[in-house]
Design a protein around this motif. Structure first.
Motif, PDB file in Angstrom:
ATOM      1  N   UNK A  41       0.811  -1.220   0.000  1.00  0.00           N
ATOM      2  CA  UNK A  41       0.000   0.000   0.000  1.00  0.00           C
ATOM      3  C   UNK A  41       0.845   1.272   0.000  1.00  0.00           C
ATOM      4  N   UNK A  42       2.159   1.098   0.025  1.00  0.00           N
ATOM      5  CA  UNK A  42       3.012   2.286   0.160  1.00  0.00           C
ATOM      6  C   UNK A  42       3.092   3.099  -1.119  1.00  0.00           C
ATOM      7  N   UNK A  43       3.359   2.413  -2.246  1.00  0.00           N
ATOM      8  CA  UNK A  43       3.578   3.150  -3.483  1.00  0.00           C
ATOM      9  C   UNK A  43       2.406   2.939  -4.435  1.00  0.00           C
ATOM     10  N   UNK A  44       2.548   3.432  -5.661  1.00  0.00           N
ATOM     11  CA  UNK A  44       1.454   3.314  -6.628  1.00  0.00           C
ATOM     12  C   UNK A  44       0.597   4.555  -6.587  1.00  0.00           C
ATOM     13  N   UNK A  45      -0.340   4.659  -7.536  1.00  0.00           N
ATOM     14  CA  UNK A  45      -1.129   5.887  -7.692  1.00  0.00           C
ATOM     15  C   UNK A  45      -1.914   6.206  -6.420  1.00  0.00           C
ATOM     16  N   UNK A  46      -2.410   5.151  -5.744  1.00  0.00           N
ATOM     17  CA  UNK A  46      -3.204   5.394  -4.542  1.00  0.00           C
ATOM     18  C   UNK A  46      -2.421   5.034  -3.295  1.00  0.00           C
ATOM     19  N   UNK A  47      -1.087   5.018  -3.405  1.00  0.00           N
ATOM     20  CA  UNK A  47      -0.246   4.602  -2.291  1.00  0.00           C
ATOM     21  C   UNK A  47      -0.137   5.665  -1.217  1.00  0.00           C
ATOM     22  N   UNK A  48       0.404   5.227  -0.078  1.00  0.00           N
ATOM     23  CA  UNK A  48       0.540   6.154   1.052  1.00  0.00           C
ATOM     24  C   UNK A  48       1.589   7.224   0.767  1.00  0.00           C
ATOM     25  N   UNK A  49       2.725   6.818   0.205  1.00  0.00           N
ATOM     26  CA  UNK A  49       3.817   7.769   0.025  1.00  0.00           C
ATOM     27  C   UNK A  49       3.471   8.930  -0.908  1.00  0.00           C
ATOM     28  N   UNK A  50       2.933   8.660  -2.119  1.00  0.00           N
ATOM     29  CA  UNK A  50       2.596   9.813  -2.971  1.00  0.00           C
ATOM     30  C   UNK A  50       1.562  10.729  -2.329  1.00  0.00           C
ATOM     31  N   UNK A  51       0.601  10.155  -1.622  1.00  0.00           N
ATOM     32  CA  UNK A  51      -0.425  10.983  -0.982  1.00  0.00           C
ATOM     33  C   UNK A  51       0.166  11.781   0.172  1.00  0.00           C
ATOM     34  N   UNK A  52       1.088  11.169   0.894  1.00  0.00           N
ATOM     35  CA  UNK A  52       1.776  11.873   1.968  1.00  0.00           C
ATOM     36  C   UNK A  52       2.545  13.051   1.385  1.00  0.00           C
ATOM     37  N   UNK A  53       3.223  12.794   0.237  1.00  0.00           N
ATOM     38  CA  UNK A  53       3.971  13.868  -0.428  1.00  0.00           C
ATOM     39  C   UNK A  53       3.053  15.018  -0.804  1.00  0.00           C
TER      40      UNK A  53
END
Lengths: 228, 240
Positions: free
Chosen positions: B16-28
């Protein structure tokens, strides 16, 4: 305006719900903050613990609290009690700081004198410390009440009926008038709450008018604003 | 407690960390919106707060404005602006910046007002210009309160940036919104935990900066003064 007259019943109903849900957090925070603020002035350690705890609680975003509380309380997720509890937690978190400052603002000389003229600890609290801490308490409570009324509209995102419903509905229907009316009524409720608090303050603390309050009140108000 | 454990499991699951709906991009994205809004608010509010604190003028006006700004529901304001400008980054940033301005102004002028009057007179007496007085005396001494205001602004911005998801943007609020929409409460709680943790981390970081930039004399003065006498000092300053 036409829309407002046509939907007056809906708007007033939501406004009443909004006001009703805002009352409890403000009351709870006031009642809880008095013993907590007094405790915070009894020892360094207690003060640090209470103020840190308040600070941490305040950092939790409101919508995050709205969603997680049902899990903790065991209530249904759309229950309005979640929103009331969440806003009470915030209000207490802000008020603890204000109340600690309020009791700290009572001059030590006055406390000493009242002990000297024979006040018991209990009598001194009710007869001297609380009345003198009153103005600063009121300043914090005013900030808490405005913030509570404003934050409550977020509750509509999780399905609790507040004026926030008008924001969501107006937005979904691309109808700015409805959003503006929602904002206007929220601000009006906040102003009414503020006026009520100020009036209660005037009645309970007639002595604040005799003091040179202008500069002092503003300093305490500033303190309340910075810490919230 | 099941929801909580599931939510934590969701957060630590590497899938769940990366990818379009991942945590990291959304956190960014969340951090990007928040930093942009806080930055703009700083540029607007800091000069105003410092000017009021230095000159002592316009305080009543600004207190009235900040009180009014507090009453404005952010969500309503955002929807209202978006209905006129259309979806995009700037309506959100503008609304978040409006939220951040009052605490920054209040922190700045309360900070300057907290500086001992005698210190200011002494600085003038040794021939400092007003500009030197501001930057070499008032601002360093007021830094803890100035940063305190910024801290409270940043917190409110990060917490409120969750509404970005309602106007076509992302950020951590998307987890809450998607979770609530399909009644996937695990996802919603995961989002809630992420926002709360982010807020706590940023607050801790700013608290650390607050400690580091405080002049040693100031921090010593603060820690060695008991709360009661500090309050008395405050009141002594307040009475003309």
């Amino acid at each position: 305006m036409v829309w407002l007259w046509q939907n007056l019943e809906l708007v007033l109903g939501l406004a009443l719900d909004h006001a009703r849900l805002s009352v409890a957090p403000v009351l709870v925070s006031f009642i809880a903050s008095i013993p907590l603020g007094w405790l915070a002035n009894q020892s360094r350690v207690l003060r640090t613990i209470l103020l840190t705890l308040g600070g941490v609680l305040f950092t939790i975003p409101s919508i995050a609290l709205f969603v997680t509380l049902p899990v903790i309380l065991g209530t249904r997720i759309l229950d309005e009690i979640n929103v009331v509890v969440a806003l009470s937690i915030y209000a207490v978190a802000v008020m603890v700081r204000g109340s600690a400052d309020a009791f700290a603002s009572v001059s030590k000389d006055v406390i000493g004198s009242s002990t000297a003229v024979g006040y018991s600890r209990w009598g001194r609290f009710w007869g001297v410390e609380l009345p003198l801490a009153g103005p600063v308490l009121l300043a914090s409570l005013r900030v808490v009440s405005v913030t509570t009324v404003s934050l409550l509209s977020v509750g509509s995102l999780i399905g609790v009926t507040t004026l926030g419903y008008l924001f969501l509905d107006g937005y979904q229907r691309s109808f700015p008038t409805e959003v503006v009316i929602g904002i206007a009524f929220t601000v009006i409720i906040a102003l009414i709450f503020d006026a009520v608090l100020v009036t209660i303050g005037r009645i309970l603390m007639p002595y604040t008018r005799a003091l040179p309050t202008s500069s002092r009140a503003s300093v305490t108000r500033v303190a309340a604003e910075v810490t919230s | 407690m099941n929801f909580f454990l599931d939510a934590l499991a969701y957060i630590v699951d590497p899938a769940n960390l990366t990818g379009a709906k991942g945590i990291l991009p959304r956190l960014g994205d969340h951090l990007y919106y928040s930093a942009l809004a806080t930055g703009i608010a700083l540029v607007v509010a800091l000069p105003v707060g410092l000017a009021i604190g230095h000159t002592g003028r316009g305080r009543a006006f600004v207190i009235a404005i900040s009180g009014a700004a507090r009453a404005l529901p952010t969500l309503g304001l955002l929807f209202f602006i978006v209905l006129f400008t259309g979806l995009g980054l700037w309506p959100l940033v503008a609304v978040l910046a409006i939220l951040a301005v009052p605490p920054i102004i209040a922190g700045a002028y309360a900070g300057l007002e907290s500086v001992n009057r005698q210190t200011i007179d002494a600085a003038r007496a040794i021939g400092m210009t007003e500009w030197q007085l501001l930057w070499k005396v008032e601002v360093p001494l007021a830094l803890p309160l100035i940063i305190g205001g910024i801290r409270s602004a940043a917190l409110q911005v990060i917490a409120t940036a969750t509404i970005a998801g309602y106007v076509g943007l992302t950020g951590l609020g998307r987890f809450l919104i998607e979770g609530l929409a399909v009644r996937n409460y695990t996802l919603a709680i995961a989002g809630a935990i992420l926002v709360a943790v982010l807020a706590l981390l940023v607050d801790g970081l700013l608290a650390l900066i607050q400690l580091l930039v405080t002049p040693r004399g100031v921090s010593r003065g603060v820690t060695s003064t008991a709360p009661r006498s500090r309050a008395r000092l405050r009141r002594a300053r307040a009475t003309p």
